[in-house]
Design an enzyme around this catalytic site. Structure first.
Site, PDB file in Angstrom:
ATOM      1  N   SER A   7      36.967   4.004 -49.609  1.00  0.00           N
ATOM      2  CA  SER A   7      36.293   3.119 -48.899  1.00  0.00           C
ATOM      3  C   SER A   7      36.050   1.640 -49.263  1.00  0.00           C
ATOM      4  O   SER A   7      35.496   1.493 -50.279  1.00  0.00           O
ATOM      5  CB  SER A   7      34.616   3.762 -49.088  1.00  0.00           C
ATOM      6  OG  SER A   7      33.783   2.898 -48.488  1.00  0.00           O
ATOM      7  N   HIS A  32      39.618   3.710 -45.811  1.00  0.00           N
ATOM      8  CA  HIS A  32      38.185   3.906 -45.047  1.00  0.00           C
ATOM      9  C   HIS A  32      37.215   2.560 -44.845  1.00  0.00           C
ATOM     10  O   HIS A  32      37.110   1.751 -45.574  1.00  0.00           O
ATOM     11  CB  HIS A  32      37.354   4.882 -45.833  1.00  0.00           C
ATOM     12  CG  HIS A  32      36.045   5.463 -45.247  1.00  0.00           C
ATOM     13  ND1 HIS A  32      36.285   6.625 -44.443  1.00  0.00           N
ATOM     14  CD2 HIS A  32      34.922   5.169 -45.475  1.00  0.00           C
ATOM     15  CE1 HIS A  32      34.824   6.776 -43.810  1.00  0.00           C
ATOM     16  NE2 HIS A  32      34.095   6.035 -44.857  1.00  0.00           N
ATOM     17  N   ASP A  34      33.846   1.367 -43.318  1.00  0.00           N
ATOM     18  CA  ASP A  34      32.552   1.448 -42.874  1.00  0.00           C
ATOM     19  C   ASP A  34      31.818   0.621 -42.110  1.00  0.00           C
ATOM     20  O   ASP A  34      31.249  -0.607 -42.427  1.00  0.00           O
ATOM     21  CB  ASP A  34      31.704   1.871 -44.242  1.00  0.00           C
ATOM     22  CG  ASP A  34      31.992   3.076 -45.144  1.00  0.00           C
ATOM     23  OD1 ASP A  34      31.895   4.163 -44.386  1.00  0.00           O
ATOM     24  OD2 ASP A  34      32.552   3.185 -46.127  1.00  0.00           O
ATOM     25  N   MET A  36      28.516  -0.580 -40.046  1.00  0.00           N
ATOM     26  CA  MET A  36      27.240  -0.203 -39.946  1.00  0.00           C
ATOM     27  C   MET A  36      26.377  -1.245 -39.141  1.00  0.00           C
ATOM     28  O   MET A  36      26.730  -2.384 -39.318  1.00  0.00           O
ATOM     29  CB  MET A  36      26.474  -0.252 -41.417  1.00  0.00           C
ATOM     30  CG  MET A  36      27.128   0.909 -42.447  1.00  0.00           C
ATOM     31  SD  MET A  36      26.343   0.895 -43.707  1.00  0.00           S
ATOM     32  CE  MET A  36      27.535   1.719 -44.848  1.00  0.00           C
ATOM     33  N   HIS A  65      34.927   4.618 -39.788  1.00  0.00           N
ATOM     34  CA  HIS A  65      33.674   5.457 -39.880  1.00  0.00           C
ATOM     35  C   HIS A  65      32.458   4.697 -38.961  1.00  0.00           C
ATOM     36  O   HIS A  65      31.899   3.546 -39.800  1.00  0.00           O
ATOM     37  CB  HIS A  65      33.404   5.870 -41.312  1.00  0.00           C
ATOM     38  CG  HIS A  65      31.984   6.495 -41.470  1.00  0.00           C
ATOM     39  ND1 HIS A  65      31.282   6.890 -42.678  1.00  0.00           N
ATOM     40  CD2 HIS A  65      31.177   7.160 -40.497  1.00  0.00           C
ATOM     41  CE1 HIS A  65      30.260   7.549 -42.555  1.00  0.00           C
ATOM     42  NE2 HIS A  65      30.051   7.887 -41.225  1.00  0.00           N
ATOM     43  N   MET A  67      29.073   3.916 -38.253  1.00  0.00           N
ATOM     44  CA  MET A  67      27.466   4.334 -38.235  1.00  0.00           C
ATOM     45  C   MET A  67      26.781   3.265 -37.279  1.00  0.00           C
ATOM     46  O   MET A  67      26.152   2.643 -37.942  1.00  0.00           O
ATOM     47  CB  MET A  67      27.199   4.130 -39.872  1.00  0.00           C
ATOM     48  CG  MET A  67      27.984   5.290 -40.476  1.00  0.00           C
ATOM     49  SD  MET A  67      27.845   4.906 -42.442  1.00  0.00           S
ATOM     50  CE  MET A  67      29.431   3.952 -42.278  1.00  0.00           C
ATOM     51  N   MET A 136      29.169  14.392 -44.116  1.00  0.00           N
ATOM     52  CA  MET A 136      28.323  13.334 -44.793  1.00  0.00           C
ATOM     53  C   MET A 136      27.861  14.074 -46.270  1.00  0.00           C
ATOM     54  O   MET A 136      26.987  15.059 -46.096  1.00  0.00           O
ATOM     55  CB  MET A 136      27.333  12.654 -44.540  1.00  0.00           C
ATOM     56  CG  MET A 136      27.804  11.540 -43.322  1.00  0.00           C
ATOM     57  SD  MET A 136      29.275  10.462 -43.820  1.00  0.00           S
ATOM     58  CE  MET A 136      28.378   9.479 -45.229  1.00  0.00           C
ATOM     59  N   ASP A 174      32.232  12.301 -47.363  1.00  0.00           N
ATOM     60  CA  ASP A 174      32.007  11.234 -47.547  1.00  0.00           C
ATOM     61  C   ASP A 174      30.758  10.898 -48.229  1.00  0.00           C
ATOM     62  O   ASP A 174      29.745  11.273 -47.771  1.00  0.00           O
ATOM     63  CB  ASP A 174      32.073  10.425 -46.432  1.00  0.00           C
ATOM     64  CG  ASP A 174      32.019   8.909 -46.497  1.00  0.00           C
ATOM     65  OD1 ASP A 174      32.010   8.349 -47.541  1.00  0.00           O
ATOM     66  OD2 ASP A 174      31.787   8.044 -45.619  1.00  0.00           O
TER      67      ASP A 174
HETATM   68  C1  DX5 Z   1      28.012   5.636 -47.071  1.00  0.00           C
HETATM   69  C2  DX5 Z   1      29.419   5.326 -46.529  1.00  0.00           C
HETATM   70  C3  DX5 Z   1      30.531   5.752 -47.521  1.00  0.00           C
HETATM   71  C4  DX5 Z   1      30.377   5.183 -48.828  1.00  0.00           C
HETATM   72  C5  DX5 Z   1      30.979   5.869 -49.984  1.00  0.00           C
HETATM   73  O1  DX5 Z   1      27.313   5.533 -45.749  1.00  0.00           O
HETATM   74  O2  DX5 Z   1      29.690   5.985 -45.415  1.00  0.00           O
HETATM   75  O3  DX5 Z   1      31.852   5.799 -46.997  1.00  0.00           O
HETATM   76  O4  DX5 Z   1      31.164   3.970 -48.975  1.00  0.00           O
HETATM   77  O5  DX5 Z   1      30.764   5.355 -51.147  1.00  0.00           O
HETATM   78  P1  DX5 Z   1      30.757   6.244 -52.680  1.00  0.00           P
HETATM   79  O6  DX5 Z   1      32.176   6.939 -52.894  1.00  0.00           O
HETATM   80  O7  DX5 Z   1      30.440   5.107 -53.523  1.00  0.00           O
HETATM   81  O8  DX5 Z   1      29.525   7.260 -52.479  1.00  0.00           O
HETATM   82 ZN    ZN Z   2      31.932   6.105 -44.841  1.00  0.00          ZN
END
Ligand code: DX5
Ligand code: ZN
Length: 224
Positions: A7, A32, A34, A36, A65, A67, A136, A174
């Site tokens: 990630s 990956h 993320d 948001m 991903h 969100m 998740m 994840d």
């Molecule tokens: C959280 C993200 C993850 C996050 C994982 O909302 O979707 O991808 O970056 O990070 P770690 O591996 O540190 O939990």
């Molecule tokens: Zn993620």
């Protein structure tokens, strides 16, 4: 087959392309990303323009991903920006059937994601249409949280349902994945492992990716 998707949320954003290159060189199977929106989750990260620059600079398989509250509205932007796989949340406001169809229509792989409070059964109506299911293992929003082991029955239930239907589904996890939890998730049927802090928090990325992969590989039922 076990696949590791580091990630980028945990990378040094001042040197994002260099970090991405280093992770690809370290043996990651995909990157990956993320996304948001500060609405679906209480945090803001990055959008399609940044992915566009990154995917141009660093060739890789981009696992995006989303969100965000309205993934249907933004799917095309991410597809054009270089996403290879687009994963959206079933808890978002977009209609899942329409969103799956839109992402497939853009020629991309599609995944559905489930927050910790969403049961396995919520994914069942879509299993025949998607490439991946993301369970998740933390509440989405932030990196570096603790792994939720109580999500394992959900991973198991989805793997069993896919097996019953003869589907060779990718099941992604994840949140809080590291060398120890990798074995637990793989034992329960997950094969695509996202890891942020457990990779970027280590001085040697190659060693960190390998440790997670080896631990998962040894525990994955199909690998035996
Ligand atoms: C959280 C993200 C993850 C996050 C994982 O909302 O979707 O991808 O970056 O990070 P770690 O591996 O540190 O939990
Ligand atoms: Zn993620």
């Amino acid at each position: 087959m076990i696949q590791i998707s580091p990630s980028m949320l945990s990378c040094d954003f001042a040197h994002m392309a260099d970090e991405a290159k280093a992770i690809v060189d370290a043996g990651a199977d995909m990157l990956h990303i993320d996304v948001m929106d500060g609405h679906f989750v209480p945090n803001l990260t990055l959008g399609a323009p940044i992915l566009k620059c990154l995917s141009k600079a660093v060739p890789a398989f981009y696992d995006v991903h989303l969100m965000i509250s309205d993934p249907l509205r933004y799917a095309e932007d991410f597809a054009k920006a270089g996403a290879d796989l687009i994963v959206f949340h079933l808890e978002s406001d977009s209609d899942p059937d329409k969103t799956i169809a839109a992402i497939k229509g853009l020629g991309k792989k599609v995944g559905i994601a489930l927050k910790p409070g969403t049961p396995a059964q919520a994914a069942f109506p879509y299993l025949d249409q998607v490439d991946l299911v993301l369970v998740m293992t933390v509440e989405p929003g932030f990196g570096g949280q603790s792994f939720m082991g109580d999500m394992m029955p959900k991973v198991n239930a989805i793997r069993r349902e896919c097996d019953a239907r003869g589907l060779s589904m990718d099941i992604q996890v994840d949140g809080g994945i590291n060398g120890e939890t990798a074995a637990i998730v793989a034992q329960n049927g997950a094969n695509v492992l996202v890891a942020g802090s457990a990779v970027f928090g280590k001085p040697d990325y190659r060693q960190a990716v390998a440790a997670i992969r080896e631990s998962a590989q040894a525990a994955y039922p199909r690998a035996k």
